[in-house]
Write a protein that holds these residues in place. Structure first.
Motif, PDB file in Angstrom:
ATOM      1  N   TYR A 117       0.818  -1.208   0.000  1.00 37.99           N
ATOM      2  CA  TYR A 117       0.000   0.000   0.000  1.00 37.99           C
ATOM      3  C   TYR A 117       0.856   1.264   0.000  1.00 37.99           C
ATOM      4  N   ASP A 118       0.404   2.235  -0.762  1.00 36.19           N
ATOM      5  CA  ASP A 118       1.014   3.570  -0.784  1.00 36.19           C
ATOM      6  C   ASP A 118       0.103   4.491   0.019  1.00 36.19           C
ATOM      7  N   TYR A 119       0.544   4.848   1.222  1.00 36.15           N
ATOM      8  CA  TYR A 119      -0.291   5.677   2.105  1.00 36.15           C
ATOM      9  C   TYR A 119      -0.461   7.099   1.569  1.00 36.15           C
ATOM     10  N   SER A 120       0.544   7.630   0.891  1.00 33.74           N
ATOM     11  CA  SER A 120       0.402   8.997   0.384  1.00 33.74           C
ATOM     12  C   SER A 120      -0.599   9.071  -0.761  1.00 33.74           C
ATOM     13  N   ALA A 121      -0.650   8.027  -1.603  1.00 36.40           N
ATOM     14  CA  ALA A 121      -1.608   7.987  -2.715  1.00 36.40           C
ATOM     15  C   ALA A 121      -2.921   7.338  -2.291  1.00 36.40           C
ATOM     16  N   ASN A 122      -2.926   6.719  -1.111  1.00 36.23           N
ATOM     17  CA  ASN A 122      -4.116   6.059  -0.567  1.00 36.23           C
ATOM     18  C   ASN A 122      -4.646   4.973  -1.504  1.00 36.23           C
ATOM     19  N   LYS A 123      -3.705   4.110  -1.982  1.00 33.19           N
ATOM     20  CA  LYS A 123      -4.116   3.030  -2.877  1.00 33.19           C
ATOM     21  C   LYS A 123      -3.126   1.870  -2.810  1.00 33.19           C
ATOM     22  N   SER A 124      -3.596   0.702  -3.236  1.00 35.05           N
ATOM     23  CA  SER A 124      -2.713  -0.460  -3.300  1.00 35.05           C
ATOM     24  C   SER A 124      -1.723  -0.283  -4.445  1.00 35.05           C
ATOM     25  N   ILE A 125      -0.544  -0.893  -4.273  1.00 36.91           N
ATOM     26  CA  ILE A 125       0.498  -0.805  -5.292  1.00 36.91           C
ATOM     27  C   ILE A 125       1.123  -2.188  -5.480  1.00 36.91           C
ATOM     28  N   THR A 126       1.864  -2.343  -6.545  1.00 41.02           N
ATOM     29  CA  THR A 126       2.585  -3.587  -6.796  1.00 41.02           C
ATOM     30  C   THR A 126       3.568  -3.850  -5.663  1.00 41.02           C
ATOM     31  N   ILE A 127       3.666  -5.109  -5.245  1.00 38.66           N
ATOM     32  CA  ILE A 127       4.626  -5.483  -4.208  1.00 38.66           C
ATOM     33  C   ILE A 127       6.020  -5.146  -4.721  1.00 38.66           C
ATOM     34  N   PRO A 128       6.831  -4.428  -3.928  1.00 42.79           N
ATOM     35  CA  PRO A 128       8.181  -4.097  -4.384  1.00 42.79           C
ATOM     36  C   PRO A 128       8.961  -5.363  -4.763  1.00 42.79           C
ATOM     37  N   ALA A 129       9.695  -5.292  -5.876  1.00 39.20           N
ATOM     38  CA  ALA A 129      10.388  -6.459  -6.434  1.00 39.20           C
ATOM     39  C   ALA A 129      11.345  -7.116  -5.447  1.00 39.20           C
ATOM     40  N   ALA A 130      12.107  -6.327  -4.702  1.00 38.73           N
ATOM     41  CA  ALA A 130      13.094  -6.902  -3.771  1.00 38.73           C
ATOM     42  C   ALA A 130      12.395  -7.688  -2.661  1.00 38.73           C
ATOM     43  N   GLN A 131      11.336  -7.125  -2.094  1.00 35.20           N
ATOM     44  CA  GLN A 131      10.613  -7.812  -1.024  1.00 35.20           C
ATOM     45  C   GLN A 131       9.923  -9.064  -1.561  1.00 35.20           C
ATOM     46  N   ARG A 132       9.348  -8.968  -2.741  1.00 36.02           N
ATOM     47  CA  ARG A 132       8.709 -10.122  -3.378  1.00 36.02           C
ATOM     48  C   ARG A 132       9.719 -11.258  -3.505  1.00 36.02           C
ATOM     49  N   GLN A 133      10.886 -10.969  -4.040  1.00 37.58           N
ATOM     50  CA  GLN A 133      11.874 -12.015  -4.276  1.00 37.58           C
ATOM     51  C   GLN A 133      12.393 -12.613  -2.972  1.00 37.58           C
ATOM     52  N   ARG A 134      12.588 -11.775  -1.956  1.00 37.45           N
ATOM     53  CA  ARG A 134      13.051 -12.297  -0.661  1.00 37.45           C
ATOM     54  C   ARG A 134      12.027 -13.257  -0.054  1.00 37.45           C
ATOM     55  N   MET A 135      10.749 -12.915  -0.147  1.00 40.14           N
ATOM     56  CA  MET A 135       9.716 -13.809   0.396  1.00 40.14           C
ATOM     57  C   MET A 135       9.692 -15.122  -0.381  1.00 40.14           C
ATOM     58  N   ILE A 136       9.789 -15.056  -1.700  1.00 42.68           N
ATOM     59  CA  ILE A 136       9.798 -16.268  -2.526  1.00 42.68           C
ATOM     60  C   ILE A 136      11.021 -17.118  -2.198  1.00 42.68           C
ATOM     61  N   ASP A 137      12.190 -16.487  -2.159  1.00 46.35           N
ATOM     62  CA  ASP A 137      13.425 -17.229  -1.889  1.00 46.35           C
ATOM     63  C   ASP A 137      13.406 -17.877  -0.506  1.00 46.35           C
TER      64      ASP A 137
END
Length: 148
Positions: A117-137
């Motif tokens: 989530y992007d709190y400043s834009a008040n909307k959901s956003i794509t999961i950041p690539a680095a965090q996505r990959q760390r969770m998968i790995d």
């Protein structure tokens, strides 16, 4: 929701507070969400290394399965793992265990749907690539349903 804790790598101890108790001496049902939140927060810090300056996470849904009561003097821990990653949301499974001389007893299981989530834009956003990959790995490639 029977969970096999051998699929979980991440575990964090949870401290039971006196204020967590209900009138019957059990942990109050609403407190379990707080225990899950503590474990998720540790996972995001230690595993995903979430950059809170870049994006946040909000909860879209929570499910809890109460299996055995937890009382004040129990020693407990919570296992956490990501089981599904979409474009902006991901599922986190939680397993609360009581640590006994005979081993760990599963007391509660739960699932939360988390949303990047992007709190400043008040909307959901794509999961950041680095965090996505760390969770998968971390959570064993092949065990996560990657739906992005």
């Amino acid at each position: 929701m029977a969970e096999n804790i051998s699929k979980y790598k991440y575990k964090t101890p949870i401290a039971i507070r006196f204020s967590d108790m209900d009138a019957y001496g059990h942990v109050n049902n609403a407190v379990y969400l707080t225990y899950f939140e503590i474990a998720r927060s540790h996972y995001w810090k230690d595993v995903a290394k979430w950059d809170w300056n870049e994006s946040g996470v909000i909860l879209g849904r929570s499910e809890i399965n109460y299996l055995k009561p937890i009382v004040m003097h129990d020693e407990i821990a919570c296992y956490v793992r990501v089981t599904r990653i979409g474009n902006s949301s991901f599922d986190v499974m939680h397993v609360l265990v009581k640590i006994t001389p005979e081993g760990e007893e599963i007391c509660t299981t739960g699932k939360t749907v988390c949303i990047s989530y992007d709190y400043s834009a008040n909307k959901s956003i794509t999961i950041p690539a680095a965090q996505r990959q760390r969770m998968i790995d971390y959570d064993e490639p092949g065990l996560i349903s990657n739906t992005h």
